[in-house]
Design a protein around this motif. Structure first.
Motif, PDB file in Angstrom:
ATOM      1  N   ALA A  51     -56.604   6.376 -22.993  1.00 19.73           N
ATOM      2  CA  ALA A  51     -56.714   7.610 -23.673  1.00 19.73           C
ATOM      3  C   ALA A  51     -55.781   8.676 -22.733  1.00 19.73           C
ATOM      4  O   ALA A  51     -55.002   9.588 -23.400  1.00 19.73           O
ATOM      5  N   LEU A  52     -55.792   8.688 -21.509  1.00 20.84           N
ATOM      6  CA  LEU A  52     -55.173   9.655 -20.599  1.00 20.84           C
ATOM      7  C   LEU A  52     -53.544   9.226 -20.719  1.00 20.84           C
ATOM      8  O   LEU A  52     -52.875  10.001 -20.897  1.00 20.84           O
ATOM      9  N   ALA A  53     -53.464   8.033 -20.886  1.00 19.93           N
ATOM     10  CA  ALA A  53     -51.952   7.582 -20.755  1.00 19.93           C
ATOM     11  C   ALA A  53     -51.293   8.022 -22.344  1.00 19.93           C
ATOM     12  O   ALA A  53     -50.087   8.095 -22.301  1.00 19.93           O
ATOM     13  N   ALA A  54     -52.127   7.774 -23.211  1.00 20.79           N
ATOM     14  CA  ALA A  54     -51.721   7.901 -24.642  1.00 20.79           C
ATOM     15  C   ALA A  54     -51.553   9.445 -24.739  1.00 20.79           C
ATOM     16  O   ALA A  54     -50.507  10.074 -25.346  1.00 20.79           O
ATOM     17  N   ARG A  55     -52.474  10.513 -23.995  1.00 22.00           N
ATOM     18  CA  ARG A  55     -52.094  11.878 -24.148  1.00 22.00           C
ATOM     19  C   ARG A  55     -50.750  12.342 -23.440  1.00 22.00           C
ATOM     20  O   ARG A  55     -50.344  13.194 -23.926  1.00 22.00           O
ATOM     21  N   ALA A  56     -50.533  11.621 -22.480  1.00 19.21           N
ATOM     22  CA  ALA A  56     -49.436  11.696 -21.270  1.00 19.21           C
ATOM     23  C   ALA A  56     -48.169  11.013 -22.184  1.00 19.21           C
ATOM     24  O   ALA A  56     -47.183  11.303 -21.552  1.00 19.21           O
ATOM     25  N   ASP A  57     -48.254  10.464 -23.250  1.00 19.57           N
ATOM     26  CA  ASP A  57     -46.945   9.769 -24.063  1.00 19.57           C
ATOM     27  C   ASP A  57     -46.352   8.631 -22.888  1.00 19.57           C
ATOM     28  O   ASP A  57     -45.381   8.706 -23.094  1.00 19.57           O
ATOM     29  N   LEU A  58     -47.357   8.044 -21.987  1.00 28.53           N
ATOM     30  CA  LEU A  58     -46.711   7.174 -21.218  1.00 28.53           C
ATOM     31  C   LEU A  58     -46.236   6.012 -22.113  1.00 28.53           C
ATOM     32  O   LEU A  58     -47.071   5.375 -22.925  1.00 28.53           O
ATOM     33  N   PRO A  59     -45.105   5.117 -21.760  1.00 27.41           N
ATOM     34  CA  PRO A  59     -44.829   4.234 -22.426  1.00 27.41           C
ATOM     35  C   PRO A  59     -45.573   2.805 -22.190  1.00 27.41           C
ATOM     36  O   PRO A  59     -46.065   2.623 -20.965  1.00 27.41           O
ATOM     37  N   ARG A  60     -45.481   1.971 -22.990  1.00 23.17           N
ATOM     38  CA  ARG A  60     -46.386   0.682 -22.890  1.00 23.17           C
ATOM     39  C   ARG A  60     -45.231  -0.335 -23.512  1.00 23.17           C
ATOM     40  O   ARG A  60     -44.376  -0.075 -24.116  1.00 23.17           O
ATOM     41  N   ASP A  61     -45.674  -1.632 -22.948  1.00 21.16           N
ATOM     42  CA  ASP A  61     -44.944  -2.546 -23.520  1.00 21.16           C
ATOM     43  C   ASP A  61     -43.359  -2.712 -23.567  1.00 21.16           C
ATOM     44  O   ASP A  61     -42.713  -2.632 -23.990  1.00 21.16           O
ATOM     45  N   THR A  62     -43.140  -2.192 -21.902  1.00 21.48           N
ATOM     46  CA  THR A  62     -41.670  -1.956 -21.724  1.00 21.48           C
ATOM     47  C   THR A  62     -40.858  -3.151 -21.103  1.00 21.48           C
ATOM     48  O   THR A  62     -39.673  -2.938 -20.700  1.00 21.48           O
ATOM     49  N   CYS A  63     -41.468  -4.464 -21.269  1.00 24.43           N
ATOM     50  CA  CYS A  63     -40.515  -5.591 -20.851  1.00 24.43           C
ATOM     51  C   CYS A  63     -41.303  -6.758 -21.517  1.00 24.43           C
ATOM     52  O   CYS A  63     -42.453  -6.727 -22.318  1.00 24.43           O
ATOM     53  N   THR A  64     -40.742  -7.812 -21.194  1.00 24.82           N
ATOM     54  CA  THR A  64     -41.065  -9.077 -22.197  1.00 24.82           C
ATOM     55  C   THR A  64     -42.405  -9.506 -21.622  1.00 24.82           C
ATOM     56  O   THR A  64     -43.360 -10.189 -22.341  1.00 24.82           O
TER      57      THR A  64
END
Length: 319
Positions: free
Chosen positions: A270-283
């Motif tokens: 939830a914290l990462a989502a609020r901070a708009d941190l990227p996910r799935d950034t490599c293969t």
């Protein structure tokens, strides 16, 4: 999902002092030229055309970033034909599933030691040595990084000798072309909350820096600077307990029992989502759900501001 643009280096905890040292020990001026490795171009593996404009950054990259692909796993097909096929597979995944304009990384290294160009124009621009192609393999830092995907999964097993040797050669060539000192060879997890490049390969990065320095004929400064630790669901111990205390101070409803359970995972996600941190950034994210991982881009959001980034990293490395 669009390709990730850069944000400030400091968001990931890189200090102004560290950034300010770049270029003081010029690799090109201090070392002999690294041998030019054989790199198979996008034309050779019959890459699809990019669906958008390839961005060429008008500066050299700061970091060389090591990844592992996870998929297709630790196969025993070490042929060139296989290396060309995985390049096509990666591009299809990045374009068709991730929605990127092209392959995310600039280069791919196969278990057989074959190197291919990833994103279009990466090889051409690398040869020039003054600019670099912006990729999509390190969230929020793609304008500072050039990325290498290494075929396989290296969380518990080591890389093949052929892959290691080609990785050393490729990294040395990139370092020479861009005047990057070995201290700035990093793993993906040094920027984002991800397992990549696998614990075993990540633990060998000091060895990689030394090997690259040996190829270039330059000394590698010993680095005692700790990186942010990576915590994952199922982990236990003092670091987890500290993270839980920091999350609680930020308002999260989690225990402080030192067990990275479901509520801690949900709070981090939830914290990462609020901070708009990227996910799935490599293969690597293709084969593993890394939701709720707590790493280099999450720690700066939760540690108290009463001490420096370097101090917190050092404390957590000893916890």
């Amino acid at each position: 999902m669009a390709d990730f643009d850069r944000r400030a280096l400091l968001k990931a905890g890189f200090t102004a002092t560290a950034v300010g040292t770049l270029g003081l020990t010029g690799v090109r001026t201090a070392a002999a030229a690294a041998a030019t490795p054989t790199i198979h171009s996008t034309a050779e593996w019959k890459a699809r055309a990019a669906t958008g404009a390839i961005v060429v950054e008008n500066h050299k990259p700061t970091y060389i970033v090591v990844h592992h692909t996870v998929d297709p796993g630790n196969v025993t097909d070490y042929s060139l034909a296989h290396a060309l096929q995985i390049s096509r597979d990666i591009q299809n995944f990045h374009m068709d599933t991730r929605g990127w304009i092209d392959t995310g990384q600039q280069f791919t290294n196969s278990r057989g030691g074959f190197i291919t160009e990833g994103r279009h124009r990466s090889l051409e621009i690398l040869r020039g040595g003054t600019q670099h192609v912006q990729g999509a393999n390190v969230g929020n830092h793609n304008s500072e990084c050039i990325g290498i995907e290494n075929e396989g999964l290296y969380s518990t097993v080591d890389v093949p000798v052929a892959l290691w040797n080609s990785l050393v050669g490729l990294v040395a060539y990139i370092a020479h072309q861009y005047d990057i000192t070995p201290e700035f060879i990093k793993g993906h997890r040094d920027f984002n909350s991800t397992e990549c490049c696998g614990q075993v390969l990540y633990d060998r990065l000091p060895e990689l820096r030394t090997a690259v320095g040996r190829v270039l004929g330059v000394s590698v400064a010993r680095s005692d600077v700790a990186e942010w630790p990576l915590l994952k669901p199922g982990d236990t111990g003092r670091r987890v307990q500290l993270a839980q205390q920091f999350l609680r101070a930020a308002g999260a409803d989690v225990p402080a029992d030192g067990v990275f359970g479901a509520s801690t995972k949900d709070a981090v996600a939830a914290l990462a989502a609020r901070a708009d941190l990227p996910r799935d950034t490599c293969t690597a994210a293709k084969a593993a759900d890394e939701t709720g991982f707590l790493g280099s881009d999450v720690w700066p959001l939760i540690v108290p501001a009463d001490r420096s980034t370097a101090a917190w990293r050092a404390d957590l490395s000893r916890a």
